[in-house]
Design a protein around this motif. Structure first.
Motif, PDB file in Angstrom:
ATOM      1  N   THR A 216       1.069  -1.078   0.017  1.00 27.24           N
ATOM      2  CA  THR A 216       0.080   0.295   0.113  1.00 27.24           C
ATOM      3  C   THR A 216       1.021   1.316   0.103  1.00 27.24           C
ATOM      4  O   THR A 216       1.916   1.543   1.036  1.00 27.24           O
ATOM      5  CB  THR A 216      -0.985   0.352   1.629  1.00 27.24           C
ATOM      6  OG1 THR A 216      -1.954  -1.004   1.077  1.00 27.24           O
ATOM      7  CG2 THR A 216      -1.597   1.492   1.047  1.00 27.24           C
TER       8      THR A 216
ATOM      9  N   ALA B 210      -0.848  -0.388 -10.280  1.00 25.80           N
ATOM     10  CA  ALA B 210      -2.427  -0.560  -9.351  1.00 25.80           C
ATOM     11  C   ALA B 210      -2.553  -1.979  -9.542  1.00 25.80           C
ATOM     12  O   ALA B 210      -2.965  -3.113  -9.291  1.00 25.80           O
ATOM     13  CB  ALA B 210      -3.668  -0.008  -9.671  1.00 25.80           C
TER      14      ALA B 210
ATOM     15  N   GLU C  18      -1.678  -1.100  -4.185  1.00 28.27           N
ATOM     16  CA  GLU C  18      -3.025  -0.669  -3.756  1.00 28.27           C
ATOM     17  C   GLU C  18      -2.186   0.815  -3.612  1.00 28.27           C
ATOM     18  O   GLU C  18      -1.155   1.363  -2.864  1.00 28.27           O
ATOM     19  CB  GLU C  18      -3.656  -0.597  -1.635  1.00 28.27           C
ATOM     20  CG  GLU C  18      -4.936   0.791  -2.306  1.00 28.27           C
ATOM     21  CD  GLU C  18      -5.108   0.622  -0.042  1.00 28.27           C
ATOM     22  OE1 GLU C  18      -5.982   0.693   0.006  1.00 28.27           O
ATOM     23  OE2 GLU C  18      -4.580  -0.262   0.569  1.00 28.27           O
TER      24      GLU C  18
ATOM     25  N   ALA D  48      -2.726   5.171  -2.344  1.00 26.20           N
ATOM     26  CA  ALA D  48      -4.002   5.467  -1.984  1.00 26.20           C
ATOM     27  C   ALA D  48      -3.992   6.877  -1.604  1.00 26.20           C
ATOM     28  O   ALA D  48      -2.534   7.221  -1.827  1.00 26.20           O
ATOM     29  CB  ALA D  48      -4.332   4.718  -0.224  1.00 26.20           C
TER      30      ALA D  48
ATOM     31  N   LEU E  66      -6.444   6.822 -11.170  1.00 20.62           N
ATOM     32  CA  LEU E  66      -6.537   5.430 -10.507  1.00 20.62           C
ATOM     33  C   LEU E  66      -7.990   4.724 -11.211  1.00 20.62           C
ATOM     34  O   LEU E  66      -8.369   3.550 -11.347  1.00 20.62           O
ATOM     35  CB  LEU E  66      -6.010   5.401  -9.720  1.00 20.62           C
ATOM     36  CG  LEU E  66      -4.647   5.534  -9.636  1.00 20.62           C
ATOM     37  CD1 LEU E  66      -4.017   5.981  -8.582  1.00 20.62           C
ATOM     38  CD2 LEU E  66      -3.516   5.643 -11.162  1.00 20.62           C
TER      39      LEU E  66
ATOM     40  N   LYS F 161     -11.765   2.474  -7.402  1.00 19.77           N
ATOM     41  CA  LYS F 161     -11.584   1.538  -6.074  1.00 19.77           C
ATOM     42  C   LYS F 161     -10.658   2.198  -5.210  1.00 19.77           C
ATOM     43  O   LYS F 161     -10.280   1.547  -3.943  1.00 19.77           O
ATOM     44  CB  LYS F 161     -11.555   0.444  -6.796  1.00 19.77           C
ATOM     45  CG  LYS F 161     -10.052  -0.832  -5.947  1.00 19.77           C
ATOM     46  CD  LYS F 161      -9.975  -2.099  -6.940  1.00 19.77           C
ATOM     47  CE  LYS F 161      -9.356  -2.532  -5.904  1.00 19.77           C
ATOM     48  NZ  LYS F 161      -8.883  -3.963  -6.887  1.00 19.77           N
ATOM     49  N   TYR F 162      -9.120   2.933  -5.437  1.00 23.02           N
ATOM     50  CA  TYR F 162      -8.634   3.311  -4.721  1.00 23.02           C
ATOM     51  C   TYR F 162      -8.717   4.686  -3.820  1.00 23.02           C
ATOM     52  O   TYR F 162      -7.334   4.711  -3.401  1.00 23.02           O
ATOM     53  CB  TYR F 162      -7.560   3.575  -6.174  1.00 23.02           C
ATOM     54  CG  TYR F 162      -7.332   2.222  -6.575  1.00 23.02           C
ATOM     55  CD1 TYR F 162      -5.752   1.319  -6.122  1.00 23.02           C
ATOM     56  CD2 TYR F 162      -7.090   1.837  -8.003  1.00 23.02           C
ATOM     57  CE1 TYR F 162      -5.833   0.490  -6.737  1.00 23.02           C
ATOM     58  CE2 TYR F 162      -6.959   1.212  -8.687  1.00 23.02           C
ATOM     59  CZ  TYR F 162      -6.505   0.506  -7.926  1.00 23.02           C
ATOM     60  OH  TYR F 162      -6.046  -1.180  -8.912  1.00 23.02           O
ATOM     61  N   THR F 163      -9.816   5.275  -3.568  1.00 28.47           N
ATOM     62  CA  THR F 163     -10.241   5.951  -3.033  1.00 28.47           C
ATOM     63  C   THR F 163     -10.519   5.799  -1.638  1.00 28.47           C
ATOM     64  O   THR F 163     -11.707   6.420  -1.140  1.00 28.47           O
ATOM     65  CB  THR F 163     -11.310   7.258  -3.325  1.00 28.47           C
ATOM     66  OG1 THR F 163     -12.464   6.416  -3.555  1.00 28.47           O
ATOM     67  CG2 THR F 163     -10.883   7.862  -4.512  1.00 28.47           C
TER      68      THR F 163
ATOM     69  N   THR G 214      -2.927  -5.736   1.133  1.00 27.68           N
ATOM     70  CA  THR G 214      -2.742  -4.387   1.334  1.00 27.68           C
ATOM     71  C   THR G 214      -3.909  -3.776   2.692  1.00 27.68           C
ATOM     72  O   THR G 214      -4.252  -5.001   2.749  1.00 27.68           O
ATOM     73  CB  THR G 214      -3.379  -3.134  -0.104  1.00 27.68           C
ATOM     74  OG1 THR G 214      -4.774  -4.054  -0.512  1.00 27.68           O
ATOM     75  CG2 THR G 214      -2.927  -4.291  -1.186  1.00 27.68           C
TER      76      THR G 214
END
Length: 444
Positions: A71, A184, A189, A191, A223, A226-228, A349
């Motif tokens: 991550t 990704a 991950e 973030a 991205l 999903k990555y929020t 992650t």
């Protein structure tokens, strides 16, 4: 007399064996969600702060070699194409002029602390950071004095002017959004670590929201949503006001998780995780440059003794770049140590472990035994578009079953045994709905 005694012992033994068999057979259909994915002993999340270039060029390839996802909490304002850090509010000159006549106090502190890093001067970040550190430590009057000192230097030209405002003082990042998109796709991950790595606890509402919201927007844009899911507010802050705002925007924060069944032990705490009575313990450890490898490996050994500890490792600098760097050689040694224990450790992650724990706690399983089948109905109240990590089920089956098929799928699962009887483990999505387990007559 001796014969009667022997006979009674024999009868008692037969009754005991029969009772045990009854008990084992009575467990047929019983299904649990294992504490960790894959029915592992414990979990590890390897996280990095600040999006430093060597994290991707040195540390990531080592993790890739061991098939370990990481991550990476990135500072979005450093990446080309993103919105940059900025001060939102009244004209800069107006606020600086006011510092001539009025000292910093509780009424103007947040505004001045928000602005000072964007005054386009050297030392600006240092004044912002020092004031923030003092404020969070409860030394508010000292924090006010630090800002007064900083603004006095700015007014008198004692701090060199720069061509543009800078904020976070890490080495300029050369990582692109396309690079991050590729990482990704590889399973890592990416973030949020905010736009500029500000001391959020001392920002006023407008600037605090900008740091949190804009970083989320840029990550979502480049991205995907999903990555929020998760974020880390800089400096590991646990300021109540910051946490209230951040939790409204991000489902998960490494700073703090509100679940009552989980205890968090932060990096600065000496509390031993085995002392906790909670179902889960998130144990954060932050290896520094001088942290000995034996100590780091001891953390791994500890989580293997207990079944409820989630070890969250927090790295910053790598190979001389960034705060408190570890060398690539050290990371190679350490990640190999974890990987050598992969049969017992689930490395995932931060987002995936968070999702799994929540899925496990929210998923309900209804069991129906019918003829030679075990039928399970699985339901969860979580959003399946967000909570998409497979959960591992453990279902007890008749001891005569050696292989099991699920929904007549071609995949065959071999049974195992423990003190409760024969069982099979397998993974499904939290909203898989209906499953039917049957004996597979042969292993295809």
């Amino acid at each position: 007399m001796q014969h009667k005694k022997t006979l009674l012992i024999l009868i008692f033994g037969l009754i005991l064996i029969y009772s045990c068999n009854i008990e084992k057979e009575g467990n047929i259909g019983q299904t649990i969600i294992t504490k960790w994915q894959g029915d592992k002993r414990s979990a590890v999340s390897i996280t990095y702060d600040d999006g430093i270039i060597n994290q991707f060029t040195v540390a990531k390839p080592i993790m890739d070699k061991f098939k370990m996802p990481g991550t990476f909490y990135i500072i979005t304002g450093k990446i080309d194409g993103s919105e940059k850090g900025k001060f939102i509010g009244r004209p800069k000159e107006e606020i600086i002029e006011e510092t001539k006549y009025s000292k910093t106090n509780e009424n103007n502190f947040f505004e001045r602390a928000s602005l000072i890093a964007f005054t386009g001067t050297t030392e600006a970040i240092d004044f912002h950071s020092r004031a923030g550190s003092l404020y969070e430590a409860g030394n508010r009057l000292e924090a006010y004095i630090i800002l007064d000192e900083g603004y006095s230097k700015i007014r008198r030209g004692k701090i060199k002017n720069l061509n543009e405002a800078i904020f976070h003082d890490n080495v300029i990042d050369t990582t692109t959004w396309q690079d991050l998109k590729n990482y990704a796709k590889e399973g890592h991950e990416i973030a949020s670590h905010t736009v500029t790595h500000a001391r959020l606890a001392v920002l006023d509402e407008k600037n605090l929201l900008y740091e949190l919201e804009q970083s989320k927007k840029d990550i979502g844009h480049f991205l995907g949503e999903k990555y929020t899911f998760s974020a880390e507010c800089p400096y590991g802050t646990e300021n109540e006001r910051v946490m209230e705002y951040a939790h409204k925007l991000y489902p998960s924060l490494r700073n703090r998780m509100p679940e009552l069944y989980l205890e968090e032990i932060n990096r600065g705490s000496d509390k031993k995780p085995e002392e906790s009575k909670k179902e889960y313990v998130q144990w954060q450890r932050g290896p520094l440059t001088n942290t000995e490898m034996d100590k780091m490996k001891e953390w791994v050994d500890t989580i293997l003794i207990h079944d409820n500890i989630w070890l969250v490792l927090v790295f910053h600098g790598v190979d001389g770049v960034g705060w408190e760097p570890k060398t690539g050689e050290e990371l190679e040694d350490y990640f190999k140590y974890i990987n050598d224990r992969k049969e017992q450790i689930w490395t995932a992650t931060f987002a995936d472990v968070t999702k799994y724990i929540r899925e496990r706690k929210s998923t309900k399983i209804e069991i129906e035994l019918k003829e030679e089948r075990i039928k399970l109905h699985i339901s969860s109240n979580l959003d399946p578009n967000v909570y998409d990590v497979p959960i591992t089920l453990k279902t007890y089956v008749p001891k005569s079953w050696k292989n099991v098929a699920i929904n007549k799928d071609d995949v065959i699962y071999k049974t195992q045994t423990d003190t409760l009887g024969s069982y099979v483990t397998y993974s499904v999505m939290p909203n898989e709905r209906d499953l039917v387990l049957e004996e597979a007559l042969q292993n295809n």
